[in-house]
Structures are given as structure tokens and as C-alpha cells.
Design a protein around this motif. Structure first.
Motif, PDB file in Angstrom:
ATOM      1  N   VAL A   1       0.830  -1.207   0.000  1.00 49.07           N
ATOM      2  CA  VAL A   1       0.000   0.000   0.000  1.00 49.07           C
ATOM      3  C   VAL A   1       0.859   1.250   0.000  1.00 49.07           C
ATOM      4  O   VAL A   1       0.604   2.195  -0.738  1.00 49.07           O
ATOM      5  CB  VAL A   1      -0.966  -0.014   1.200  1.00 49.07           C
ATOM      6  N   LYS A   2       1.908   1.250   0.809  1.00 52.49           N
ATOM      7  CA  LYS A   2       2.732   2.448   0.916  1.00 52.49           C
ATOM      8  C   LYS A   2       3.513   2.710  -0.375  1.00 52.49           C
ATOM      9  O   LYS A   2       3.679   3.846  -0.785  1.00 52.49           O
ATOM     10  CB  LYS A   2       3.687   2.319   2.093  1.00 52.49           C
ATOM     11  N   VAL A   3       3.990   1.649  -1.010  1.00 48.36           N
ATOM     12  CA  VAL A   3       4.771   1.829  -2.230  1.00 48.36           C
ATOM     13  C   VAL A   3       3.863   2.183  -3.406  1.00 48.36           C
ATOM     14  O   VAL A   3       4.182   3.038  -4.213  1.00 48.36           O
ATOM     15  CB  VAL A   3       5.608   0.565  -2.524  1.00 48.36           C
ATOM     16  N   HIS A   4       2.732   1.521  -3.506  1.00 45.69           N
ATOM     17  CA  HIS A   4       1.794   1.775  -4.609  1.00 45.69           C
ATOM     18  C   HIS A   4       0.538   2.437  -4.045  1.00 45.69           C
ATOM     19  O   HIS A   4      -0.544   1.870  -4.068  1.00 45.69           O
ATOM     20  CB  HIS A   4       1.409   0.465  -5.301  1.00 45.69           C
ATOM     21  N   ALA A   5       0.671   3.627  -3.558  1.00 49.98           N
ATOM     22  CA  ALA A   5      -0.407   4.280  -2.815  1.00 49.98           C
ATOM     23  C   ALA A   5      -1.543   4.752  -3.713  1.00 49.98           C
ATOM     24  O   ALA A   5      -1.863   5.922  -3.764  1.00 49.98           O
ATOM     25  CB  ALA A   5       0.155   5.444  -2.016  1.00 49.98           C
ATOM     26  N   GLY A   6      -2.165   3.832  -4.407  1.00 52.47           N
ATOM     27  CA  GLY A   6      -3.319   4.168  -5.222  1.00 52.47           C
ATOM     28  C   GLY A   6      -4.607   3.954  -4.449  1.00 52.47           C
ATOM     29  O   GLY A   6      -4.646   3.270  -3.429  1.00 52.47           O
ATOM     30  N   HIS A   7      -5.668   4.534  -4.963  1.00 51.08           N
ATOM     31  CA  HIS A   7      -6.974   4.468  -4.308  1.00 51.08           C
ATOM     32  C   HIS A   7      -7.448   3.027  -4.131  1.00 51.08           C
ATOM     33  O   HIS A   7      -7.973   2.660  -3.087  1.00 51.08           O
ATOM     34  CB  HIS A   7      -7.980   5.277  -5.138  1.00 51.08           C
ATOM     35  N   HIS A   8      -7.244   2.180  -5.144  1.00 51.86           N
ATOM     36  CA  HIS A   8      -7.737   0.812  -5.081  1.00 51.86           C
ATOM     37  C   HIS A   8      -6.996  -0.033  -4.045  1.00 51.86           C
ATOM     38  O   HIS A   8      -7.539  -0.989  -3.522  1.00 51.86           O
ATOM     39  CB  HIS A   8      -7.704   0.153  -6.464  1.00 51.86           C
ATOM     40  N   TYR A   9      -5.751   0.297  -3.718  1.00 52.55           N
ATOM     41  CA  TYR A   9      -5.029  -0.444  -2.689  1.00 52.55           C
ATOM     42  C   TYR A   9      -5.627  -0.187  -1.308  1.00 52.55           C
ATOM     43  O   TYR A   9      -5.748  -1.093  -0.491  1.00 52.55           O
ATOM     44  CB  TYR A   9      -3.544  -0.080  -2.690  1.00 52.55           C
ATOM     45  N   PHE A  10      -5.994   1.064  -1.057  1.00 51.16           N
ATOM     46  CA  PHE A  10      -6.604   1.370   0.234  1.00 51.16           C
ATOM     47  C   PHE A  10      -7.988   0.746   0.360  1.00 51.16           C
ATOM     48  O   PHE A  10      -8.380   0.306   1.435  1.00 51.16           O
ATOM     49  CB  PHE A  10      -6.669   2.887   0.440  1.00 51.16           C
ATOM     50  N   MET A  11      -8.694   0.700  -0.745  1.00 52.50           N
ATOM     51  CA  MET A  11      -9.986   0.031  -0.747  1.00 52.50           C
ATOM     52  C   MET A  11      -9.804  -1.462  -0.455  1.00 52.50           C
ATOM     53  O   MET A  11     -10.535  -2.047   0.350  1.00 52.50           O
ATOM     54  CB  MET A  11     -10.687   0.223  -2.099  1.00 52.50           C
ATOM     55  N   GLY A  12      -8.811  -2.065  -1.104  1.00 57.56           N
ATOM     56  CA  GLY A  12      -8.506  -3.478  -0.855  1.00 57.56           C
ATOM     57  C   GLY A  12      -8.090  -3.732   0.577  1.00 57.56           C
ATOM     58  O   GLY A  12      -8.489  -4.723   1.192  1.00 57.56           O
ATOM     59  N   MET A  13      -7.302  -2.821   1.120  1.00 64.40           N
ATOM     60  CA  MET A  13      -6.857  -2.958   2.506  1.00 64.40           C
ATOM     61  C   MET A  13      -8.050  -2.905   3.458  1.00 64.40           C
ATOM     62  O   MET A  13      -8.158  -3.716   4.384  1.00 64.40           O
ATOM     63  CB  MET A  13      -5.872  -1.845   2.833  1.00 64.40           C
ATOM     64  N   ALA A  14      -8.941  -1.966   3.234  1.00 65.24           N
ATOM     65  CA  ALA A  14     -10.127  -1.863   4.091  1.00 65.24           C
ATOM     66  C   ALA A  14     -10.999  -3.105   3.954  1.00 65.24           C
ATOM     67  O   ALA A  14     -11.514  -3.624   4.954  1.00 65.24           O
ATOM     68  CB  ALA A  14     -10.916  -0.604   3.734  1.00 65.24           C
ATOM     69  N   LEU A  15     -11.143  -3.619   2.738  1.00 63.27           N
ATOM     70  CA  LEU A  15     -11.961  -4.813   2.532  1.00 63.27           C
ATOM     71  C   LEU A  15     -11.329  -6.049   3.169  1.00 63.27           C
ATOM     72  O   LEU A  15     -12.031  -6.869   3.772  1.00 63.27           O
ATOM     73  CB  LEU A  15     -12.195  -5.039   1.038  1.00 63.27           C
TER      74      LEU A  15
END
Length: 187
Positions: A56-70
């Protein structure tokens, strides 16, 4: 050059996460399955969390944070179902806690405005200094705990000390990063 550094950070984070998971698996096999499974679950959860947070930190795109939350929500649901059904009574709490943390962090990043998501040299410097000061404080706390134990002034379980060091490390890093961000710079 920037892409090379990003890939290096990505592989180091993944390597440390896999190392934590491998340590848990090795401890399980070495003990013949008699080791405390709660500690192993914590180690595996931390390894997975480190891998996810690094990506997430390296590829800080919107979809990564969504994936992390999911993924966090799925971990919470799996932990709750495991506790309710009785299949994972001890580890369910750890799974729920790690899931809540992932869902919270992912949600916070998603709720931030676009201008606050920008990572520039100033924010990287503030993050580095905040983490460094946190490390100094944690190192001093380790020395303090060592001498309190050596002089028989403190009788606590190791899990209590490790838990307090974990919260001290995370809390002081967040405090210093907040403080320097509010000041505008580290100098």
C-alpha cells in the motif's frame, strides 16, 4: 532511479513480512505443534500486515486502500465467525484486532483529501524523523526495562513489556510525525 528505489522498498517489506510468517511456521514445526498458537497467530498476522502495508505504501493508489479496508473487514468477519463457532477461540481476537486496524487505516486513507495523499520530500523527511525519534524512545524504554529487571525492581510478564513497547513505538511515531507535520518541517 525512483522506480528502482520503490521496488527495493517493496521487496524489503515483503521479505520481512515473509520472514515473520516463516518464523511462526518454523516455531510451530520445531515445537511439534505444542507452542502457544496465540503468539504464532500474532506473528503471522504481523507478517501479513507488513506485506499489505508495504504494498500500500509503495503503490499508494486508491484501489489499494480500498482493498486494505476490505481485507480488514473480511478478517473481522472471519474472526467473529471463528469465535462464535468455537473453531478458533484464542486466535479470533487477534484476527479481529488486526482486521479492525487494517479497516481503520484503509478507511482513513480513503477519507483523506487528494492533496493530503501526496507524498513529497517534506512528508518523507517528516516520516523519517518521526520514526527515528520513535526508535530512540523505544530503545531507551528497552534499556529501562532491562535495568529494572536486572535490579529486580519490576516483575512483569514478557507479553506485558512487549505490548507496552509496541504501543510506545507506534504511538510515539504517530506523535512525532503529527508534531513535525503541524510545525511544517523538522527544523
Amino acid at each position: 532511479m525512483d522506480e528502482k528505489n520503490e521496488m527495493k522498498k517493496l521487496w524489503w517489506g515483503i521479505a520481512f513480512g515473509l520472514l515473520a510468517i516463516a518464523a511462526a511456521v518454523a516455531a510451530w514445526f520445531i515445537s511439534g505443534g505444542t507452542v502457544d498458537t496465540q503468539g504464532l497467530a500474532i506473528l503471522v498476522a504481523l507478517g501479513i500486515l507488513m506485506i499489505v502495508l508495504t504494498v500500500v505504501k509503495v503503490h499508494a493508489g486508491h484501489h489499494y486502500f480500498m482493498g486494505m479496508a476490505l481485507v480488514g473487514v473480511v478478517m473481522v468477519v472471519a474472526g467473529l465467525l471463528g469465535v462464535i463457532s468455537g473453531t478458533i477461540p484464542d486466535e479470533g481476537g487477534i484476527l479481529i484486532t488486526c482486521g479492525l486496524i487494517m479497516a481503520f487505516v484503509g478507511g482513513i486513507w480513503l477519507a483523506r483529501s487528494e492533496d493530503k495523499r501526496i507524498v513529497d520530500e517534506r512528508s518523507q523527511k517528516i516520516g523519517s524523523y518521526g520514526t527515528a525519534y520513535s526508535w530512540y524512545i523505544t530503545f531507551m524504554a528497552v534499556i529501562l526495562f532491562f535495568w529494572l529487571d536486572m535490579l529486580d525492581l519490576l516483575k512483569v510478564q514478557v507479553s506485558t513489556i512487549l505490548g507496552s513497547l509496541l504501543f510506545l513505538m507506534i504511538g510515539s511515531a504517530l506523535f512525532f510525525q503529527w508534531y513535525y507535520n503541524r510545525r511544517g518541517d523538522v527544523y
